[in-house]
Scaffold this active site. Structure first.
Site, PDB file in Angstrom:
ATOM      1  N   SER A  21       0.828  -1.336   0.086  1.00 25.55           N
ATOM      2  CA  SER A  21      -0.091  -0.033   0.037  1.00 25.55           C
ATOM      3  C   SER A  21       0.852   1.224  -0.168  1.00 25.55           C
ATOM      4  O   SER A  21       0.718   2.060  -0.705  1.00 25.55           O
ATOM      5  CB  SER A  21      -0.927  -0.045   1.277  1.00 25.55           C
ATOM      6  OG  SER A  21      -2.080  -0.996   1.146  1.00 25.55           O
ATOM      7  N   TYR A  36      -9.136  -8.993  -3.459  1.00 24.09           N
ATOM      8  CA  TYR A  36      -8.257  -8.880  -4.787  1.00 24.09           C
ATOM      9  C   TYR A  36      -9.164  -9.374  -6.113  1.00 24.09           C
ATOM     10  O   TYR A  36     -10.140 -10.125  -6.031  1.00 24.09           O
ATOM     11  CB  TYR A  36      -6.768  -9.943  -4.751  1.00 24.09           C
ATOM     12  CG  TYR A  36      -5.919  -9.378  -3.994  1.00 24.09           C
ATOM     13  CD1 TYR A  36      -5.180  -8.245  -4.361  1.00 24.09           C
ATOM     14  CD2 TYR A  36      -5.565  -9.807  -2.949  1.00 24.09           C
ATOM     15  CE1 TYR A  36      -3.900  -7.710  -3.608  1.00 24.09           C
ATOM     16  CE2 TYR A  36      -4.516  -9.280  -1.982  1.00 24.09           C
ATOM     17  CZ  TYR A  36      -3.595  -8.428  -2.443  1.00 24.09           C
ATOM     18  OH  TYR A  36      -2.736  -7.858  -1.395  1.00 24.09           O
TER      19      TYR A  36
HETATM   20  P1  NAD Z   1      -3.369  -4.882  -7.006  1.00 27.44           P
HETATM   21  O1  NAD Z   1      -2.228  -3.932  -7.028  1.00 27.44           O
HETATM   22  O2  NAD Z   1      -3.396  -6.284  -7.028  1.00 27.44           O
HETATM   23  O3  NAD Z   1      -4.329  -4.585  -8.339  1.00 27.44           O
HETATM   24  C1  NAD Z   1      -4.545  -3.111  -8.717  1.00 27.44           C
HETATM   25  C2  NAD Z   1      -6.298  -3.198  -9.119  1.00 27.44           C
HETATM   26  O4  NAD Z   1      -6.339  -3.739 -10.302  1.00 27.44           O
HETATM   27  C3  NAD Z   1      -7.128  -4.045  -8.171  1.00 27.44           C
HETATM   28  O5  NAD Z   1      -8.188  -2.945  -7.829  1.00 27.44           O
HETATM   29  C4  NAD Z   1      -7.864  -4.798  -9.090  1.00 27.44           C
HETATM   30  O6  NAD Z   1      -9.235  -5.183  -8.830  1.00 27.44           O
HETATM   31  C5  NAD Z   1      -7.624  -4.192 -10.315  1.00 27.44           C
HETATM   32  N1  NAD Z   1      -7.720  -5.194 -11.608  1.00 27.44           N
HETATM   33  C6  NAD Z   1      -7.346  -6.546 -11.733  1.00 27.44           C
HETATM   34  N2  NAD Z   1      -7.623  -7.112 -12.745  1.00 27.44           N
HETATM   35  C7  NAD Z   1      -8.291  -6.210 -13.593  1.00 27.44           C
HETATM   36  C8  NAD Z   1      -8.697  -6.139 -14.869  1.00 27.44           C
HETATM   37  N3  NAD Z   1      -8.749  -7.364 -15.506  1.00 27.44           N
HETATM   38  N4  NAD Z   1      -9.379  -4.905 -15.200  1.00 27.44           N
HETATM   39  C9  NAD Z   1      -9.395  -3.890 -14.373  1.00 27.44           C
HETATM   40  N5  NAD Z   1      -8.975  -3.948 -13.189  1.00 27.44           N
HETATM   41  C10 NAD Z   1      -8.286  -4.911 -12.727  1.00 27.44           C
HETATM   42  O7  NAD Z   1      -4.565  -4.590  -5.851  1.00 27.44           O
HETATM   43  P2  NAD Z   1      -4.144  -3.566  -4.512  1.00 27.44           P
HETATM   44  O8  NAD Z   1      -4.365  -2.005  -5.064  1.00 27.44           O
HETATM   45  O9  NAD Z   1      -2.950  -4.014  -3.928  1.00 27.44           O
HETATM   46  O10 NAD Z   1      -5.548  -3.633  -3.878  1.00 27.44           O
HETATM   47  C11 NAD Z   1      -6.114  -4.991  -3.548  1.00 27.44           C
HETATM   48  C12 NAD Z   1      -7.269  -5.089  -2.622  1.00 27.44           C
HETATM   49  O11 NAD Z   1      -6.811  -4.967  -1.176  1.00 27.44           O
HETATM   50  C13 NAD Z   1      -8.339  -3.771  -2.734  1.00 27.44           C
HETATM   51  O12 NAD Z   1      -9.701  -4.168  -2.433  1.00 27.44           O
HETATM   52  C14 NAD Z   1      -7.749  -2.769  -1.799  1.00 27.44           C
HETATM   53  O13 NAD Z   1      -8.844  -2.163  -1.044  1.00 27.44           O
HETATM   54  C15 NAD Z   1      -7.322  -3.899  -0.657  1.00 27.44           C
HETATM   55  N6  NAD Z   1      -6.556  -3.358   0.166  1.00 27.44           N
HETATM   56  C16 NAD Z   1      -6.788  -3.457   1.686  1.00 27.44           C
HETATM   57  C17 NAD Z   1      -6.033  -2.939   2.531  1.00 27.44           C
HETATM   58  C18 NAD Z   1      -6.491  -3.097   4.208  1.00 27.44           C
HETATM   59  O14 NAD Z   1      -5.746  -2.643   5.049  1.00 27.44           O
HETATM   60  N7  NAD Z   1      -7.732  -3.520   4.565  1.00 27.44           N
HETATM   61  C19 NAD Z   1      -4.931  -2.404   2.444  1.00 27.44           C
HETATM   62  C20 NAD Z   1      -4.623  -2.255   1.104  1.00 27.44           C
HETATM   63  C21 NAD Z   1      -5.375  -2.849   0.042  1.00 27.44           C
END
Ligand code: NAD
Length: 374
Positions: free
Chosen positions: A136, A231
């Protein structure tokens, strides 16, 4: 306070491939004073940030050579996920950000060296792990930096300009993938006055996108999985066909496209095809933050900026390294928080077990011991 025995030696190696530093003097001081580590810092560790060895020494660390660290450290922390760990001695606990689901080959080296390996990018994404969440921290900075970089490369401006000589309409910015990086990119592009659209396969992202003042592009028929821990999961062929057409339409009219779409451990989904790039106006910019995992754009090349028929395409998944001072502050806090948690963690701790790949060369993490779940 000082009568507790020293916990062991924790070493930090300098990396020439990345200007970020995973331990700053402030957290070094806390590791020494609060957690009782004997901290070994490689000479010139903070050089890229203008931090002197004296500042680390004042924080209580010993400044020494790489050889000495490799010989004496019980724990080595690193952010250089390209470093194989070939010269670390058996039994050492190697803690870093290794992207192990993607770079599996390297795990063999760690296994053969009988290392204990923890990869902070495997930490469960929950509230308890937030202060240690390197993904993050870095994604947030990368999303910001992507917009700044795109604004710099774009041959127009982001906000609307109304002048006596005429009006310039705001740049249309499209964000593909609205996770941590994508949301920060949306917020930054909005602050600079761009008109912003975003797309993500997770429908939950729609609300967050709209709350930042951007519009959300929706494709019907997506699949979500409770077990994917928030994810994205791979989508059906029919969905992918519909998505391709809609995204193509939106890319064609965008001035700036920032793509951040990833699926952990898999090749990044292709969202920007050659025909879509060809349809963009000359002077437009694509920043592909998924370049390291194969790229969201068919034309992007990892760690390269290319020019295709007047379009600039930047392939870079490590844009946080372009703002190393901010990145190092967050990383240093992430690593310190993890060390602090490790010091008080009990057996079967979910964060420790969730991020540890192997112990003394034996795989312990379910993602690596149960291939069918990968
Ligand atoms: P990531 O880097 O794995 O992916 C980035 C984004 O790409 C994601 O939102 C994913 O849904 C999207 N994606 C994947 N395939 C796709 C496609 N074919 N077309 C369009 N978009 C696509 O993800 P991230 O930024 O690391 O976050 C993943 C999840 O984890 C999110 O839901 C985020 O809110 C959550 N999260 C939670 C916490 C927590 O503390 N609770 C902290 C960080 C992230």
């Amino acid at each position: 306070m000082t009568d507790q025995p020293v916990r062991g030696s924790l070493g930090v190696l300098k990396t020439d491939r990345d200007p970020r530093v995973c331990l700053l003097p402030k957290e070094t001081k806390r590791l020494v004073a609060e957690l009782k580590w004997n901290v070994l810092i490689q000479e010139d560790l903070g050089e890229s940030l203008g931090i002197s060895d004296a500042e680390y020494r004042e924080a209580g660390a010993t400044i020494t050579s790489k050889e000495d660290i490799l010989k004496n450290a019980d724990v080595i922390i690193s952010i250089d996920h390209t470093y194989g760990g070939e010269d670390i001695r058996p039994g050492v606990h190697f803690i870093g950000i290794f992207n192990p689901l993607f770079y599996r080959d390297r795990l063999e080296i760690y296994k053969n060296r009988a290392l204990t390996v923890t990869s902070l990018d495997l930490l469960p994404r929950n509230t308890l792990a937030q202060s240690m969440d390197v993904l993050s921290s870095m994604a947030s900075l990368a999303g910001y930096r992507a917009v700044i970089k795109a604004a710099n490369l774009f041959n127009g401006i982001l906000p609307m300009f109304t002048t006596a000589a005429g009006t310039i309409t705001p740049a249309k910015t499209l964000i593909l993938g609205a996770g941590v990086a994508g949301l920060q990119a949306i917020a930054t592009a909005r602050r600079l006055g761009a008109v912003v659209e975003a797309f993500d396969v997770r429908s939950a992202a729609g609300e967050e996108v709209r709350s930042l003042g951007a519009s959300f592009i929706e494709v019907e028929g997506h699949t979500e999985s409770q077990s994917a821990g928030g994810y994205a999961v791979e989508q059906s062929e029919e969905y992918q066909r519909k998505q391709k057409e809609l995204i193509h339409k939106h890319i064609s009219s965008a001035d700036i496209v920032i793509s951040t779409a990833n699926i952990p451990g898999r090749k990044a989904p292709v969202l920007i095809e050659n025909r879509s790039v060809d349809a963009m106006k000359p002077g437009s910019v694509i920043i592909d933050l998924a370049a390291e995992q194969g790229g969201n754009c068919t034309l992007s090349r990892n760690n390269e900026t290319i020019y295709h028929q007047g379009i600039t395409i930047v392939g870079n998944s490590n844009l946080a390294a372009e703002i190393p001072s901010a990145a190092s502050k967050l990383l240093s806090n992430n690593f310190f928080s993890f060390m602090k948690h490790m010091a008080k963690a009990k057996e079967n701790d979910p964060l420790i077990e969730g991020s540890r790949i192997m112990t003394d060369g034996v795989f312990t993490h379910p993602r690596f011991t149960e291939p069918q779940n990968n």
